[in-house]
Write a protein that holds these residues in place. Structure first.
Motif, PDB file in Angstrom:
ATOM      1  N   LYS A   1      17.640  11.466  40.760  1.00 50.96           N
ATOM      2  CA  LYS A   1      16.339  11.134  41.100  1.00 50.96           C
ATOM      3  C   LYS A   1      15.415  10.640  39.891  1.00 50.96           C
ATOM      4  CE  LYS A   1      15.168  14.352  45.002  1.00 50.96           C
ATOM      5  NZ  LYS A   1      14.442  15.380  45.483  1.00 50.96           N
ATOM      6  N   ASP A   2      15.821  11.059  38.763  1.00 55.04           N
ATOM      7  CA  ASP A   2      14.866  10.548  37.656  1.00 55.04           C
ATOM      8  C   ASP A   2      15.148   9.248  37.433  1.00 55.04           C
ATOM      9  OD1 ASP A   2      13.518  12.896  37.245  1.00 55.04           O
ATOM     10  OD2 ASP A   2      14.658  13.620  35.484  1.00 55.04           O
ATOM     11  N   LEU A   3      16.842   8.812  37.266  1.00 63.31           N
ATOM     12  CA  LEU A   3      17.073   7.482  37.096  1.00 63.31           C
ATOM     13  C   LEU A   3      16.554   6.539  38.127  1.00 63.31           C
ATOM     14  CD1 LEU A   3      20.719   8.322  35.851  1.00 63.31           C
ATOM     15  CD2 LEU A   3      18.789   7.666  34.424  1.00 63.31           C
ATOM     16  N   PHE A   4      16.773   7.011  39.319  1.00 66.09           N
ATOM     17  CA  PHE A   4      16.211   6.381  40.317  1.00 66.09           C
ATOM     18  C   PHE A   4      14.694   5.874  40.266  1.00 66.09           C
ATOM     19  CE2 PHE A   4      20.128   6.148  42.278  1.00 66.09           C
ATOM     20  CZ  PHE A   4      20.187   5.540  43.707  1.00 66.09           C
ATOM     21  N   ALA A   5      13.953   7.006  40.092  1.00 65.48           N
ATOM     22  CA  ALA A   5      12.527   6.902  39.833  1.00 65.48           C
ATOM     23  C   ALA A   5      12.100   5.681  38.661  1.00 65.48           C
ATOM     24  CB  ALA A   5      11.748   8.247  39.569  1.00 65.48           C
ATOM     25  N   ALA A   6      13.022   5.998  37.444  1.00 64.84           N
ATOM     26  CA  ALA A   6      12.618   4.901  36.402  1.00 64.84           C
ATOM     27  C   ALA A   6      12.828   3.498  36.728  1.00 64.84           C
ATOM     28  CB  ALA A   6      13.461   5.690  35.194  1.00 64.84           C
TER      29      ALA A   6
ATOM     30  N   GLY B   1      12.591   2.437  39.645  1.00 65.55           N
ATOM     31  CA  GLY B   1      11.772   1.842  41.155  1.00 65.55           C
ATOM     32  C   GLY B   1      12.619   2.054  42.173  1.00 65.55           C
ATOM     33  N   LEU B   2      13.427   2.775  42.294  1.00 63.52           N
ATOM     34  CA  LEU B   2      14.452   2.623  43.725  1.00 63.52           C
ATOM     35  C   LEU B   2      14.276   3.961  44.555  1.00 63.52           C
ATOM     36  CD1 LEU B   2      17.391   1.800  41.601  1.00 63.52           C
ATOM     37  CD2 LEU B   2      16.161   0.299  43.059  1.00 63.52           C
ATOM     38  N   GLN B   3      14.395   3.534  45.756  1.00 66.35           N
ATOM     39  CA  GLN B   3      14.772   4.677  46.886  1.00 66.35           C
ATOM     40  C   GLN B   3      16.226   4.911  47.186  1.00 66.35           C
ATOM     41  OE1 GLN B   3      12.539   6.538  48.462  1.00 66.35           O
ATOM     42  NE2 GLN B   3      10.838   5.632  46.810  1.00 66.35           N
ATOM     43  N   PRO B   4      16.645   5.973  47.675  1.00 67.13           N
ATOM     44  CA  PRO B   4      18.147   5.891  48.148  1.00 67.13           C
ATOM     45  C   PRO B   4      18.528   4.636  48.998  1.00 67.13           C
ATOM     46  CG  PRO B   4      17.074   7.747  48.436  1.00 67.13           C
ATOM     47  CD  PRO B   4      16.050   6.945  48.240  1.00 67.13           C
ATOM     48  N   PRO B   5      19.453   4.175  48.563  1.00 67.76           N
ATOM     49  CA  PRO B   5      19.973   3.011  49.582  1.00 67.76           C
ATOM     50  C   PRO B   5      20.513   3.295  50.839  1.00 67.76           C
ATOM     51  CG  PRO B   5      21.656   3.744  48.124  1.00 67.76           C
ATOM     52  CD  PRO B   5      20.528   4.680  47.612  1.00 67.76           C
ATOM     53  N   LYS B   6      20.513   2.133  51.867  1.00 60.62           N
ATOM     54  CA  LYS B   6      20.777   2.529  53.242  1.00 60.62           C
ATOM     55  C   LYS B   6      21.832   1.754  53.862  1.00 60.62           C
ATOM     56  CE  LYS B   6      15.845   4.006  54.494  1.00 60.62           C
ATOM     57  NZ  LYS B   6      14.770   3.674  55.312  1.00 60.62           N
ATOM     58  N   SER B   7      22.068   0.991  52.900  1.00 61.64           N
ATOM     59  CA  SER B   7      23.323   0.097  53.439  1.00 61.64           C
ATOM     60  C   SER B   7      24.036  -0.299  51.955  1.00 61.64           C
ATOM     61  CB  SER B   7      23.099  -1.178  53.882  1.00 61.64           C
ATOM     62  OG  SER B   7      22.212  -2.160  52.965  1.00 61.64           O
TER      63      SER B   7
ATOM     64  N   PRO C   1      18.277  16.650  38.243  1.00 59.57           N
ATOM     65  CA  PRO C   1      17.668  16.399  39.246  1.00 59.57           C
ATOM     66  C   PRO C   1      18.105  15.358  40.245  1.00 59.57           C
ATOM     67  CG  PRO C   1      16.481  15.046  37.696  1.00 59.57           C
ATOM     68  CD  PRO C   1      17.777  15.643  37.011  1.00 59.57           C
ATOM     69  N   TYR C   2      18.602  16.102  41.453  1.00 63.16           N
ATOM     70  CA  TYR C   2      19.454  15.169  42.402  1.00 63.16           C
ATOM     71  C   TYR C   2      18.939  15.230  43.632  1.00 63.16           C
ATOM     72  CZ  TYR C   2      20.962  19.328  44.476  1.00 63.16           C
ATOM     73  OH  TYR C   2      21.188  20.665  45.522  1.00 63.16           O
ATOM     74  N   GLY C   3      19.266  14.134  44.740  1.00 65.94           N
ATOM     75  CA  GLY C   3      19.009  14.066  45.932  1.00 65.94           C
ATOM     76  C   GLY C   3      20.604  13.656  46.426  1.00 65.94           C
ATOM     77  N   SER C   4      20.500  14.193  47.861  1.00 64.45           N
ATOM     78  CA  SER C   4      22.021  13.695  48.569  1.00 64.45           C
ATOM     79  C   SER C   4      21.722  13.053  49.970  1.00 64.45           C
ATOM     80  CB  SER C   4      22.788  14.997  48.610  1.00 64.45           C
ATOM     81  OG  SER C   4      21.993  16.097  49.148  1.00 64.45           O
TER      82      SER C   4
END
Length: 422
Positions: A158-163, A165-171, A289-292
Motif C-alpha cells: 500500500k505504501d509503494l502504491f500510494a507513493a 499515486g496508484l490504485q489496485p489494478p483491475k486489468s 502494509p498490504y492489500g490483496s
C-alpha cells in the motif's frame, strides 16, 4: 522430520496394541464390540505456529465423548513424508482407515476407496463447497473429501502504491501501467513472478486462468497448449518480463519463497501468494502494509480463481465403514472446519462454515479469499499423471517467458508429457 501425534485412545492398552496400525481391526475388537480407527494426517504447523497434533487431539477427544465405543488413533507427519508413509503402509498390508493428504486419484483408480455417498450423511455431503466437491470427483464419483482449501491472491504494498499515486489494478493493462509507474519511482521489482522449480504450477495456473485459459478444458481434459494459454505466456514474456518489470531475477529462476521474501522486504511491490502469506506478514519484523485482490484478468472481467485443496480419503474396510462415517460426519461440523481454517489462514470447505466466517469480523483477513470459494479452479488432481505434468511445468515453464522464449513450443512439450504419462 516426522511429527507423530500422541495417540488418543479410550480402549485398554491391550486393545490398542492389538489394533496396531492396520485398518483391518482384530478379534479383540470383534469380541469387545469396539472399533479402532487409524488416521494418517498432514502437519500444517511451522516453527512459529504449533503443529496439527493439537487439532486432531481436540477432535478425537470430543468425538470419543459422543462415541465411547470408537477409538481413533492419529499419526501426524510432515507434508513431504505423508505420501511415502501411506504407500509404505498400503504395501505392508497395514492400510490406514482414513488418510488426510494432498491427493486421492492414485488409490481411487485402484478401487481402494469409499465414495463420499458410501460414508457421509446426506447433510454433510451436501454441505461441501461445490467447486471443491467437483474437484474431488473421478469419473463423476466423489472419492476426495476436501479438508482444507486455499486460493492465491495478488498482494500489493500500500505504501509503494500510494507513493506512486496508484490504485489496485483491475486489468492487465492497468497492471502494466502500475508496474511502469512503480519502476519510475525507483521500485526494484514492480512485480515478482515466481516460475522457478519450487512451485511454478501454482503461479502459472493463476495467470492462465486470468487469461481465459487453464490446464484443462470445459470437460476437465488436459488442454495445456490452448491458444489462450499461448497468448497469456506471450503477454508475460513481452510485457512484464520484456520491459524489466518482473524481478528481482528472471521468473524461471525465482522460487515462491524468494518472491515472498522480496515482497516482505519491500523490494517487490506486488506478488501472487497464498492466504498463508497473511501469517507471514504478521510474523515479519518488516510489517508490510498490504492489500490483496484477485489477480486481475486480461480485460477486467471476472475469471475463475486458482485454488488448492488437501483431501481426506477413506480406504475400504467394511468392518469399519460405519465408524469411519460417524467420525467424518463429526470432523466436518462447523466448529472444526472453522477452527482448522482460522488457525492456518485457509478456506473452509463447507458452505455453512464459509458463511459463518464471512459474518465474523475476526476472520476479515480471509474475506477476499472467501469471495473466491464458489469459483475456484483447482489442479487436475483427478488425473493420475498430474504429478508428472506438474514436474514438467516446474522444469520448463520459465523458459516460455524468457527473452526469445517460445510459449507454444514449451506448452506443446508439457502437453506431450501429459499424453505419454497416461
Amino acid at each position: 522430520m516426522r511429527h507423530k501425534a500422541r495417540t488418543i485412545v479410550a480402549a485398554t492398552a491391550a486393545l490398542t496394541l492389538a489394533a496396531g496400525l492396520s485398518g483391518c481391526g482384530g478379534d479383540a475388537d470383534a469380541e469387545s464390540g469396539r472399533v479402532s480407527l487409524t488416521v494418517v494426517a498432514t502437519n500444517y504447523g511451522d516453527n512459529v505456529h504449533k503443529n496439527s497434533e493439537g487439532y486432531w487431539d481436540r477432535v478425537v477427544l470430543a468425538f470419543n465423548v459422543e462415541h465411547p465405543d470408537i477409538d481413533v488413533n492419529v499419526e501426524v507427519y510432515a507434508p513431504d513424508k505423508v505420501d511415502e508413509k501411506v504407500a509404505e503402509l498400503v504395501e505392508r498390508g497395514e492400510t490406514p482407515d482414513i488418510v488426510q493428504a494432498d491427493g486421492y486419484s492414485q488409490y481411487a483408480a485402484q478401487g481402494l476407496l469409499y465414495s463420499a455417498d458410501e460414508l457421509l450423511s446426506v447433510p454433510v455431503q451436501a454441505s461441501f463447497v461445490q467447486s471443491l466437491a467437483d474437484a474431488g470427483e473421478m469419473d463423476r464419483v466423489q472419492y476426495g473429501l476436501p479438508f482444507t482449501a486455499s486460493t492465491r491472491l495478488l498482494y500489493y504494498n500500500k505504501d509503494l502504491f500510494a507513493a506512486a499515486g496508484l490504485q489496485p489494478p483491475k486489468s492487465w493493462d492497468g497492471l502494466v501501467t502500475a508496474a511502469r509507474k512503480l519502476k519510475a519511482q525507483g521500485v526494484e521489482s514492480p512485480i515478482a513472478v515466481p516460475l522457478g522449480p519450487e512451485e511454478a504450477e501454482a503461479e502459472t495456473l493463476m495467470w492462465l486462468l486470468a487469461g481465459d485459459g487453464g490446464y484443462t478444458d470445459d470437460s476437465n481434459s488436459y488442454d495445456l497448449a490452448s491458444p489462450a494459454n499461448v497468448r497469456t505466456l506471450t503477454w508475460l514474456r513481452d510485457k512484464l518480463v520484456g520491459e524489466g518489470l518482473a524481478g528481482p531475477v528472471p521468473p524461471g529462476q525465482l522460487n515462491r519463497d524468494d518472491a515472498v521474501q522480496s515482497f516482505l522486504r519491500g523490494d517487490a511491490a506486488m506478488v501472487n501468494g497464498p492466504l498463508s502469506l497473511i501469517r507471514q506478514i504478521e510474523d515479519s519484523s518488516d510489517s508490510v502494509p498490504y492489500g490483496s485482490i484477485p489477480l486481475p484478468s486480461r480485460d477486467g472481467r471476472a475469471t475463475p480463481a486458482m485454488g488448492t485443496a488437501d483431501w481426506i480419503v477413506a480406504f475400504k474396510n467394511d468392518d469399519h465403514r460405519e465408524a469411519m462415517g460417524q467420525f467424518l460426519d463429526f470432523l466436518y461440523s462447523d466448529k472444526y472446519v472453522i477452527e482448522q481454517a482460522a488457525e492456518y489462514e485457509l478456506l473452509p470447505v463447507t458452505t455453512t462454515a464459509a458463511d459463518a466466517m464471512h459474518a465474523d469480523k475476526r476472520h476479515k483477513a480471509l474475506w477476499s479469499g472467501l469471495d473466491t470459494l464458489q469459483n475456484l479452479r483447482l489442479y487436475p488432481v483427478a488425473e493420475t499423471n498430474w504429478s508428472q505434468v506438474a514436474a514438467a511445468i516446474r522444469k520448463q515453464i520459465g523458459g516460455a517467458v524468457k527473452a526469445n522464449g517460445d510459449p507454444r513450443k514449451v506448452l506443446d512439450s508439457i502437453a506431450t508429457v501429459a499424453k505419454t504419462a497416461e
